[in-house]
Design an enzyme around this catalytic site. Structure first.
Site, PDB file in Angstrom:
ATOM      1  CG  ASP A  71      -1.227   6.012  26.298  1.00 45.54           C
ATOM      2  OD1 ASP A  71      -0.485   5.775  25.078  1.00 45.54           O
ATOM      3  OD2 ASP A  71      -1.469   7.156  26.980  1.00 45.54           O
ATOM      4  CG  LEU A  92      -4.324   7.599  22.670  1.00 47.33           C
ATOM      5  CD1 LEU A  92      -4.355   8.841  21.580  1.00 47.33           C
ATOM      6  CD2 LEU A  92      -3.298   6.611  22.565  1.00 47.33           C
ATOM      7  CB  CYS A  93      -0.479  10.491  27.186  1.00 49.15           C
ATOM      8  SG  CYS A  93       0.673  11.360  28.252  1.00 49.15           S
ATOM      9  N   PRO A  94      -2.579  12.627  28.200  1.00 43.49           N
ATOM     10  CG  PRO A  94      -3.528  14.242  29.425  1.00 43.49           C
ATOM     11  CD  PRO A  94      -3.237  13.789  27.850  1.00 43.49           C
ATOM     12  CG  ASP A 121       2.280   9.252  31.490  1.00 50.57           C
ATOM     13  OD1 ASP A 121       3.391   9.240  31.508  1.00 50.57           O
ATOM     14  OD2 ASP A 121       1.370   9.193  30.380  1.00 50.57           O
TER      15      ASP A 121
END
Length: 75
Positions: free
Chosen positions: A40, A13-15, A46
């Protein structure tokens, strides 16, 4: 498309996907292509943003089921 390297960022998951891409690109020569797999939902925003900010070329962005596939060329 031929690629020099693949990074499987599925399940992250981010980041983390972008952080792992940045780290992997540092180890590649200029002009090399990195194939990135991610799932994600935030990576859809992103990854292109990272490429613009870092100056790398987002060669292509595609979906295969729930997996996003990016080809990024290091500048």
């Amino acid at each position: 498309m031929e690629n020099d390297n693949t990074l499987d960022a599925t399940g992250l998951l981010c980041p983390l996907p972008v952080l792992k891409v940045r780290k992997r690109l540092k180890s590649l020569a200029s002009g090399a292509t990195l194939r990135v797999l991610a799932d994600d939902p935030a990576a859809l925003i992103d990854m292109p943003h990272f490429c613009v900010e870092a100056g790398h070329e987002l060669v292509s962005q595609d979906m295969e089921g729930s997996v996003q596939i990016y080809f990024i060329r290091k500048t």
